[in-house]
Design a protein around this motif. Structure first.
Motif, PDB file in Angstrom:
ATOM      1  N   ALA A 239      25.238  90.938  -1.488  1.00  0.00           N
ATOM      2  CA  ALA A 239      24.278  91.176  -1.870  1.00  0.00           C
ATOM      3  C   ALA A 239      23.431  92.121  -1.150  1.00  0.00           C
ATOM      4  CB  ALA A 239      23.355  90.100  -2.003  1.00  0.00           C
ATOM      5  N   TYR A 240      23.066  93.329  -1.977  1.00  0.00           N
ATOM      6  CA  TYR A 240      22.218  94.350  -0.902  1.00  0.00           C
ATOM      7  C   TYR A 240      20.963  94.618  -1.433  1.00  0.00           C
ATOM      8  CZ  TYR A 240      27.429  95.281   0.051  1.00  0.00           C
ATOM      9  OH  TYR A 240      28.478  95.070   0.391  1.00  0.00           O
ATOM     10  N   ILE A 241      19.988  94.311  -0.429  1.00  0.00           N
ATOM     11  CA  ILE A 241      18.575  94.420  -0.671  1.00  0.00           C
ATOM     12  C   ILE A 241      18.117  95.851  -0.503  1.00  0.00           C
ATOM     13  CG2 ILE A 241      16.227  93.372  -0.011  1.00  0.00           C
ATOM     14  CD1 ILE A 241      17.761  90.726   0.223  1.00  0.00           C
ATOM     15  N   ALA A 242      17.320  96.450  -1.227  1.00  0.00           N
ATOM     16  CA  ALA A 242      16.517  97.605  -0.923  1.00  0.00           C
ATOM     17  C   ALA A 242      15.756  97.496   0.347  1.00  0.00           C
ATOM     18  CB  ALA A 242      15.659  98.017  -2.333  1.00  0.00           C
ATOM     19  N   PRO A 243      16.059  98.461   1.150  1.00  0.00           N
ATOM     20  CA  PRO A 243      15.006  98.323   2.510  1.00  0.00           C
ATOM     21  C   PRO A 243      13.409  98.675   2.011  1.00  0.00           C
ATOM     22  CG  PRO A 243      16.752  99.563   2.927  1.00  0.00           C
ATOM     23  CD  PRO A 243      17.056  99.531   1.486  1.00  0.00           C
ATOM     24  N   GLY A 244      12.630  98.105   2.435  1.00  0.00           N
ATOM     25  CA  GLY A 244      11.143  98.374   2.185  1.00  0.00           C
ATOM     26  C   GLY A 244      10.677  99.727   2.523  1.00  0.00           C
ATOM     27  N   GLY A 245       9.875 100.483   1.592  1.00  0.00           N
ATOM     28  CA  GLY A 245       9.682 101.880   1.941  1.00  0.00           C
ATOM     29  C   GLY A 245      10.587 102.862   1.522  1.00  0.00           C
ATOM     30  N   LYS A 246      11.726 102.476   0.875  1.00  0.00           N
ATOM     31  CA  LYS A 246      12.840 103.419   0.758  1.00  0.00           C
ATOM     32  C   LYS A 246      13.184 103.365  -0.719  1.00  0.00           C
ATOM     33  CE  LYS A 246      13.530 104.861   4.839  1.00  0.00           C
ATOM     34  NZ  LYS A 246      13.379 106.220   5.357  1.00  0.00           N
ATOM     35  N   GLN A 247      13.865 104.352  -1.337  1.00  0.00           N
ATOM     36  CA  GLN A 247      14.422 104.203  -2.761  1.00  0.00           C
ATOM     37  C   GLN A 247      15.774 103.613  -2.706  1.00  0.00           C
ATOM     38  OE1 GLN A 247      12.624 103.649  -5.104  1.00  0.00           O
ATOM     39  NE2 GLN A 247      10.944 105.216  -5.280  1.00  0.00           N
ATOM     40  N   PHE A 248      16.289 102.879  -3.613  1.00  0.00           N
ATOM     41  CA  PHE A 248      17.555 102.334  -3.336  1.00  0.00           C
ATOM     42  C   PHE A 248      18.219 102.680  -4.886  1.00  0.00           C
ATOM     43  CE2 PHE A 248      19.978  98.388  -3.764  1.00  0.00           C
ATOM     44  CZ  PHE A 248      21.283  99.004  -3.121  1.00  0.00           C
ATOM     45  N   ARG A 249      19.351 103.227  -4.882  1.00  0.00           N
ATOM     46  CA  ARG A 249      19.982 103.398  -6.075  1.00  0.00           C
ATOM     47  C   ARG A 249      21.685 103.368  -5.802  1.00  0.00           C
ATOM     48  NH1 ARG A 249      22.288 108.727  -6.463  1.00  0.00           N
ATOM     49  NH2 ARG A 249      21.157 110.346  -4.841  1.00  0.00           N
ATOM     50  N   ILE A 250      22.449 103.313  -6.819  1.00  0.00           N
ATOM     51  CA  ILE A 250      23.894 103.122  -6.804  1.00  0.00           C
ATOM     52  C   ILE A 250      24.319 104.579  -7.380  1.00  0.00           C
ATOM     53  CG2 ILE A 250      25.746 101.827  -7.587  1.00  0.00           C
ATOM     54  CD1 ILE A 250      24.079 100.201  -5.775  1.00  0.00           C
ATOM     55  N   ASP A 251      25.513 104.924  -6.750  1.00  0.00           N
ATOM     56  CA  ASP A 251      26.388 105.747  -6.992  1.00  0.00           C
ATOM     57  C   ASP A 251      28.037 105.523  -7.038  1.00  0.00           C
ATOM     58  OD1 ASP A 251      26.915 108.454  -7.741  1.00  0.00           O
ATOM     59  OD2 ASP A 251      25.692 109.359  -6.470  1.00  0.00           O
ATOM     60  N   LYS A 252      28.843 106.382  -7.069  1.00  0.00           N
ATOM     61  CA  LYS A 252      30.172 105.923  -7.125  1.00  0.00           C
ATOM     62  C   LYS A 252      31.101 106.768  -6.230  1.00  0.00           C
ATOM     63  CE  LYS A 252      33.069 103.568 -10.269  1.00  0.00           C
ATOM     64  NZ  LYS A 252      33.426 103.008 -11.591  1.00  0.00           N
ATOM     65  N   SER A 253      31.872 106.168  -5.663  1.00  0.00           N
ATOM     66  CA  SER A 253      32.703 107.473  -4.619  1.00  0.00           C
ATOM     67  C   SER A 253      34.221 106.677  -4.835  1.00  0.00           C
ATOM     68  CB  SER A 253      32.168 107.113  -3.244  1.00  0.00           C
ATOM     69  OG  SER A 253      33.289 107.866  -2.393  1.00  0.00           O
ATOM     70  N   GLY A 254      34.893 107.614  -5.814  1.00  0.00           N
ATOM     71  CA  GLY A 254      36.172 107.063  -6.312  1.00  0.00           C
ATOM     72  C   GLY A 254      35.968 105.856  -7.125  1.00  0.00           C
ATOM     73  N   ALA A 255      36.796 105.057  -6.861  1.00  0.00           N
ATOM     74  CA  ALA A 255      36.685 103.589  -7.649  1.00  0.00           C
ATOM     75  C   ALA A 255      35.684 102.756  -7.059  1.00  0.00           C
ATOM     76  CB  ALA A 255      38.111 102.990  -7.460  1.00  0.00           C
ATOM     77  N   ASN A 256      34.955 103.078  -5.945  1.00  0.00           N
ATOM     78  CA  ASN A 256      34.020 102.247  -5.150  1.00  0.00           C
ATOM     79  C   ASN A 256      32.412 102.515  -5.675  1.00  0.00           C
ATOM     80  OD1 ASN A 256      35.944 100.918  -3.917  1.00  0.00           O
ATOM     81  ND2 ASN A 256      35.899 102.694  -2.542  1.00  0.00           N
ATOM     82  N   TYR A 257      31.645 101.532  -5.671  1.00  0.00           N
ATOM     83  CA  TYR A 257      30.049 101.687  -5.736  1.00  0.00           C
ATOM     84  C   TYR A 257      29.687 101.871  -4.276  1.00  0.00           C
ATOM     85  CZ  TYR A 257      30.653  99.901 -10.738  1.00  0.00           C
ATOM     86  OH  TYR A 257      30.894  99.603 -11.973  1.00  0.00           O
ATOM     87  N   VAL A 258      28.605 102.648  -4.224  1.00  0.00           N
ATOM     88  CA  VAL A 258      28.089 102.873  -2.910  1.00  0.00           C
ATOM     89  C   VAL A 258      26.681 103.035  -2.808  1.00  0.00           C
ATOM     90  CG1 VAL A 258      29.997 104.148  -1.612  1.00  0.00           C
ATOM     91  CG2 VAL A 258      27.883 105.461  -2.848  1.00  0.00           C
ATOM     92  N   CYS A 259      25.964 102.413  -1.939  1.00  0.00           N
ATOM     93  CA  CYS A 259      24.388 102.272  -1.816  1.00  0.00           C
ATOM     94  C   CYS A 259      23.850 103.793  -1.499  1.00  0.00           C
ATOM     95  CB  CYS A 259      24.119 101.366  -0.531  1.00  0.00           C
ATOM     96  SG  CYS A 259      24.534  99.646  -1.264  1.00  0.00           S
ATOM     97  N   VAL A 260      23.069 104.084  -2.154  1.00  0.00           N
ATOM     98  CA  VAL A 260      22.067 105.141  -1.794  1.00  0.00           C
ATOM     99  C   VAL A 260      20.913 104.951  -1.412  1.00  0.00           C
ATOM    100  CG1 VAL A 260      21.426 107.630  -2.401  1.00  0.00           C
ATOM    101  CG2 VAL A 260      23.742 106.683  -3.367  1.00  0.00           C
ATOM    102  N   VAL A 261      20.386 105.074  -0.101  1.00  0.00           N
ATOM    103  CA  VAL A 261      18.897 104.678   0.360  1.00  0.00           C
ATOM    104  C   VAL A 261      18.496 106.136   0.839  1.00  0.00           C
ATOM    105  CG1 VAL A 261      17.744 103.338   2.110  1.00  0.00           C
ATOM    106  CG2 VAL A 261      19.878 102.483   0.939  1.00  0.00           C
ATOM    107  N   GLU A 262      17.232 106.455   0.284  1.00  0.00           N
ATOM    108  CA  GLU A 262      16.673 107.680   0.693  1.00  0.00           C
ATOM    109  C   GLU A 262      15.150 107.512   0.637  1.00  0.00           C
ATOM    110  OE1 GLU A 262      18.520 110.285  -2.289  1.00  0.00           O
ATOM    111  OE2 GLU A 262      17.835 109.084  -3.948  1.00  0.00           O
ATOM    112  N   ASP A 263      14.618 108.419   1.129  1.00  0.00           N
ATOM    113  CA  ASP A 263      13.155 108.789   1.362  1.00  0.00           C
ATOM    114  C   ASP A 263      12.468 109.325   0.148  1.00  0.00           C
ATOM    115  OD1 ASP A 263      10.729 107.876   2.416  1.00  0.00           O
ATOM    116  OD2 ASP A 263      10.632 109.558   3.728  1.00  0.00           O
TER     117      ASP A 263
END
Length: 364
Positions: A239-263
Motif C-alpha cells: 500500500a502506498y500513501i500520498a506524501p503530505g503536501g504533495k499530489q499523488f497519482r498513478i500512471d503506467k510504464s509498460g505493464a506496470n503501474y507507477v507512482c507519480v508524486v509531484e509538487d
C-alpha cells in the motif's frame, strides 16, 4: 445562533491566549475556558460542558495522550490536537488519532505566535468539523490482554491470514479519506491479505505526518505499507500513501503501474487531493480499479470517483453511521459514484469476496 463552546488546553500562556483570541473572533464559536494542564481541564470540562476541546500533547502533571485516553473512555467528546511538527510529534499525533481525536493542527516549533495566527483559518475550520463529528466511546484492552495478543497499539487485531490466490496485477485498489480517515484506513488495511492487489491511498494530511502514519500501519498489517515515492512501481501486497503536501497519482510504464508524486497545485483546496488520485485511476486503471471513499469533510474526490465508475471501476463508500464525518462519502453517493454503501467494518470483507470471486480467471 448557538455558538460552539470550546475549552483550550495548553501549558503555554502564549498559545492559550492566541487560541482564545482566534476562537472568540468567530461569530459561531467562543472559548469558554483555558487550562494549563489536564487536571484543571478535567474540572472545566465537567463544569462548562464544552462542545470541543483543543489539546496540547506535552503538559505538566499529565501529558495530553494520557488525558485523551481517559477522556475518550469516560466522557467521549470532540478533540482537536495541537501538535508540534517534529518526528516525535508526528508519532504521538498518530497515537492520539487512534485514541479518538477527531483531527490535529501542526503548530510550528519556531515563530510560534506568527505561525499560529497563520493557521487561524485551519484551526477554526477543524473546530467546526469536530463540533459536528460522530464521536464514539473508545474501549481499550488492558495491558495484559494486549501483551497476550501481541498488539501493543490497542487497536484492531491483525486479520486472520487468508489468501486470494493469484489475482491479476492489473487490479488496483484506490482509497480516499480525510477527517477520521487514519483509523478507517487502518481498519481496512489490517484486513487485507499479503497477496492483495496493490493499494494506493490519499489521506488529507500535512507534510511531516504521513511518514509516521505509513510506518505505524506497516507494523500492524500483513501487507507492506509505505509512503509513495515518485517513479516507484506499484506492487501487489503493498500500500502506498500520498506524501503530505504533495499530489499523488498513478500512471503506467509498460505493464506496470507507477507512482507519480509531484509538487502540483492544490485541488479542492487539498494537497494531496483524492480528486487527483481518482482521476488518474479512471484514466489509467479503468475497469481494473476498485474505489473506496471513507470518512471526511467536503467533497474532494466525489466527481473523480464517478469518473472511475463510468470507466468501469467497482466502488465502495462508507455509510453515515460509521463515519466520523459523512461529507466526502455523501458527495460520492450524490454523484452516483457508489456501487455499495457499507459500514466501515464490512468494506474489506466485501472487497475480498469480490476479488476472490474473480480471482480464478487470473490464476496461474
Amino acid at each position: 445562533m448557538k455558538k460552539i463552546r470550546v475549552v483550550v488546553v495548553d501549558d503555554s500562556a502564549l498559545v492559550r491566549g492566541l487560541l482564545t483570541e482566534i476562537i472568540n473572533r468567530q461569530k459561531d464559536m467562543e472559548c469558554v475556558g483555558a487550562a494549563n494542564d489536564p487536571l484543571i481541564a478535567r474540572e472545566m470540562i465537567r463544569d462548562l460542558n464544552p462542545d470541543v476541546i483543543t489539546l496540547d500533547i506535552e503538559m505538566p502533571r499529565m501529558d495530553g495522550i494520557d488525558f485523551l485516553s481517559r477522556l475518550m473512555r469516560l466522557r467521549p467528546m470532540p478533540v482537536v490536537m495541537i501538535s508540534t511538527l517534529t518526528e516525535r510529534g508526528a508519532e504521538v499525533t498518530m497515537r492520539a488519532l487512534e485514541l479518538g481525536a477527531v483531527d490535529f493542527v501542526a503548530k510550528p516549533r519556531i515563530g510560534l505566535a506568527d505561525g499560529i495566527n497563520e493557521l487561524a483559518g485551519q484551526i477554526v475550520e477543524k473546530i467546526r468539523i469536530a463540533a459536528s463529528a460522530h464521536i464514539r466511546r473508545v474501549s481499550l484492552p488492558n495491558p495484559s490482554s494486549m501483551a497476550a495478543s501481541g498488539n501493543a497499539s490497542g487497536g484492531a487485531q491483525r486479520a486472520e491470514p487468508i489468501s486470494l490466490g493469484r489475482v491479476s496485477t492489473e487490479k488496483l485498489i484506490c482509497i480516499g479519506a480525510s477527517t477520521g480517515g487514519t483509523e478507517a484506513i487502518k481498519e481496512i488495511l489490517m484486513r487485507m491479505p499479503a497477496d492483495s492487489p496493490g493499494i494506493v491511498i490519499t489521506q488529507h494530511m500535512p507534510p511531516g505526518f504521513t511518514t509516521s502514519f505509513a510506518a505505524r500501519l506497516n507494523t500492524l498489517c500483513q501487507i507492506t505499507v509505505q509512503e509513495a515515492v515518485n517513479g516507484g512501481r506499484v506492487l501487489p501486497g503493498h500500500a502506498y500513501i500520498a506524501p503530505g503536501g504533495k499530489q499523488f497519482r498513478i500512471d503506467k510504464s509498460g505493464a506496470n503501474y507507477v507512482c507519480v508524486v509531484e509538487d502540483g497545485e492544490a485541488v479542492n483546496r487539498h494537497k494531496p487531493s483524492v480528486e487527483v488520485l481518482f482521476k488518474s485511476a479512471a484514466r489509467v486503471v479503468g475497469r481494473n480499479a476498485f474505489g473506496i471513499m471513507l470518512t471526511g469533510m467536503g467533497g474532494d474526490g466525489a466527481k473523480a470517483m464517478r469518473e472511475m465508475k463510468d470507466a468501469g471501476s467497482y466502488n465502495y463508500v462508507q455509510d453515515e453511521a460509521s463515519c466520523i464525518v459523512f461529507g466526502m462519502p455523501r458527495e460520492a453517493i450524490l454523484h452516483g459514484a457508489a456501487d455499495e454503501v457499507l459500514p466501515l467494518l464490512d468494506i474489506a470483507g466485501a472487497l475480498l469476496s469480490r476479488l476472490g470471486s474473480t480471482s480464478d480467471r487470473y490464476r496461474v
